[in-house]
Design an enzyme around this catalytic site. Structure first.
Site, mmCIF file in Angstrom:
data_model
loop_
_atom_site.group_PDB
_atom_site.id
_atom_site.type_symbol
_atom_site.label_atom_id
_atom_site.label_comp_id
_atom_site.label_asym_id
_atom_site.label_seq_id
_atom_site.Cartn_x
_atom_site.Cartn_y
_atom_site.Cartn_z
ATOM 1 N N LEU A 68 20.684 -27.864 -3.058
ATOM 2 C CA LEU A 68 19.430 -27.365 -2.486
ATOM 3 C C LEU A 68 19.352 -25.838 -2.537
ATOM 4 O O LEU A 68 19.118 -25.156 -1.541
ATOM 5 C CB LEU A 68 19.246 -27.865 -1.045
ATOM 6 C CG LEU A 68 19.206 -29.386 -0.863
ATOM 7 C CD1 LEU A 68 18.950 -29.742 0.589
ATOM 8 C CD2 LEU A 68 18.166 -30.032 -1.766
ATOM 9 N N ALA A 118 9.093 -36.515 -8.505
ATOM 10 C CA ALA A 118 9.014 -36.784 -9.940
ATOM 11 C C ALA A 118 9.231 -38.270 -10.151
ATOM 12 O O ALA A 118 10.067 -38.888 -9.480
ATOM 13 C CB ALA A 118 10.065 -35.974 -10.703
ATOM 14 N N ARG A 131 17.478 -21.273 -8.504
ATOM 15 C CA ARG A 131 17.987 -20.415 -9.568
ATOM 16 C C ARG A 131 16.893 -20.223 -10.606
ATOM 17 O O ARG A 131 16.352 -21.190 -11.129
ATOM 18 C CB ARG A 131 19.222 -21.027 -10.231
ATOM 19 C CG ARG A 131 20.382 -21.268 -9.285
ATOM 20 C CD ARG A 131 21.559 -21.940 -9.991
ATOM 21 N NE ARG A 131 21.156 -23.189 -10.635
ATOM 22 C CZ ARG A 131 21.038 -24.343 -9.985
ATOM 23 N NH1 ARG A 131 21.242 -24.399 -8.678
ATOM 24 N NH2 ARG A 131 20.687 -25.434 -10.623
ATOM 25 N N GLU A 142 0.819 -1.205 0.000
ATOM 26 C CA GLU A 142 0.000 0.000 0.000
ATOM 27 C C GLU A 142 0.858 1.263 0.000
ATOM 28 O O GLU A 142 0.542 2.244 -0.680
ATOM 29 C CB GLU A 142 -0.910 0.013 1.239
ATOM 30 C CG GLU A 142 -1.870 -1.166 1.320
ATOM 31 C CD GLU A 142 -1.319 -2.309 2.148
ATOM 32 O OE1 GLU A 142 -2.105 -2.927 2.885
ATOM 33 O OE2 GLU A 142 -0.103 -2.603 2.045
ATOM 34 N N SER A 191 6.752 -40.723 5.680
ATOM 35 C CA SER A 191 6.492 -40.319 7.064
ATOM 36 C C SER A 191 5.589 -39.095 7.121
ATOM 37 O O SER A 191 4.684 -39.001 7.967
ATOM 38 C CB SER A 191 7.816 -40.031 7.782
ATOM 39 O OG SER A 191 8.583 -41.214 7.936
#
Length: 365
Positions: free
Chosen positions: A198, A148, A201, A46, A298
């Site tokens: 980890l 995947a 990019r 804002e 888990s």
């Protein structure tokens, strides 16, 4: 409001633990100012929009994706700036569930004689900030499980080779997910097998943008090698370990720059809810769990997954499985299987991306 939602999307990944908000100032049917949330401690959406609009704010209408704050935090209250700017009406996509803000921002504006409207494009606003909405109401990060696999459900070939199951377009999307999340979590076996960085990019016309999300390794017995690549990256690396971890191992990890999260362990498995609670205390609002199968299993077994992001590549690997995509205890019957809700199917190259929710109320007020 559509423009405000679009602007809010530009802030994702850079505002945590604050929500990503977009704001647009409109006068006589024309946009005279717009903005989105800046990193913590810097102006909210804002304020950016009002500063851009300047004197044109007087008598104008403000469209904002979330109820303006009315309290002093890292920055002064946005409601005060809105009132002083002479805004005539404020359109809010949704109220802020934060008890410090909820309905108070709207009330403060109405007390100043400003008309308020709430609810337009609320669904889009809730989805945009689903990690914030869960975190601010529970103190626990929003958990996304990502994996995947091949068309026949394989994570790797019989030799263990797994790069790359998904296509380049899918991997680019994963880096965007990483950029937008606070922490990436993997199990220790992933570190031992893949030794990942980890990191996140994102490449575009303006070059490559990098981010170092918090790296979390679930490693109850402290098996992470001290020369793992996660220790070579800038940013924060957390090891979630057993409360009873050998003190010498713990000290060695700390010397490598790791921050330890100690949690109870049962039969060799960490209490993942306790890990999430501790991450929440550290203002981590979202976690992307990338595997492997034991860790993902888990999370599913204990009902800790909010959202699923699953890539299916149109390839057949065959042979004996190199472990299940989702391990854990599982269920006894198909009827007991966990059903995704609000399912979306998207194509990335030849890959199919399936997303859905296991706890669709997590991001709601």
């Amino acid at each position: 409001m559509e423009r405000a939602i679009s602007l809010a999307g530009l802030a994702l990944g850079s505002t945590s633990p604050n929500p990503a908000v977009g704001a647009v100032v409109v006068k006589d049917g024309q946009i005279v100012g717009e903005g989105y949330t800046q990193p913590p401690g810097m102006p909210h959406a804002e304020i950016v929009a009002l500063q851009q609009a300047g004197e044109a704010s007087r008598g104008a209408e403000l469209y904002v994706t979330l109820e303006p704050c009315s309290h002093y935090g890292r920055t002064p209250p946005c409601t005060m700036a809105i009132i002083e700017a002479g805004i005539a009406a404020v359109h809010m996509a949704t109220l802020d569930p934060n008890p410090v803000v909820h309905s108070k921002g709207r009330s403060r504006l109405e007390q100043a004689g400003i008309r308020t409207y709430t609810g337009y494009m609320e669904k889009e606003a809730l989805e945009l900030n689903e990690p914030y909405f869960k975190y601010i109401t529970t103190g626990i990060p929003f958990v996304t499980a990502k994996f995947a696999m091949s068309l026949d459900g394989k994570l790797a070939t019989r030799s263990g080779h797994s790069r790359w199951i998904s296509c380049e377009e899918s991997r680019r999307f994963v880096h965007m997910l990483r950029y937008r999340t606070d922490a990436i979590m993997v199990g220790v076996n992933t570190i031992l097998l893949d030794n990942p960085h980890l990191t996140a990019r994102i490449s575009g016309d303006g070059g490559t943008v990098s981010k170092k999300p918090v790296r979390v390794v679930v490693d109850s017995n402290g098996r992470t090698p001290l020369d793992a690549q996660i220790f070579q990256e800038h940013g924060t690396t957390c090891l979630a370990v057993s409360e009873n971890l050998d003190p010498e191992k713990a000290s060695a990890f700390v010397r490598q720059g790791a921050s330890l999260i100690r949690a109870p362990a049962f039969a060799g498995f960490l209490d993942l809810r306790a890990v999430l609670v501790e991450l929440g205390k550290r203002e981590v609002t979202s976690v992307l769990v990338e595997g492997g199968g034991t860790l993902l299993g888990s999370f599913f077994d204990h009902g800790l997954v909010d959202k699923v992001v699953a890539f299916i590549a149109p390839i057949i690997v065959g042979g004996k499985a190199q472990g299940s995509v989702i391990g854990g205890v599982g269920v006894d019957t198909v009827q007991q299987a966990k059903h995704l809700q609000k399912v979306k199917i998207t194509m990335f190259g030849d890959d199919v991306l399936i997303t859905g929710y296991l706890n669709p109320s997590a991001g709601k007020r």
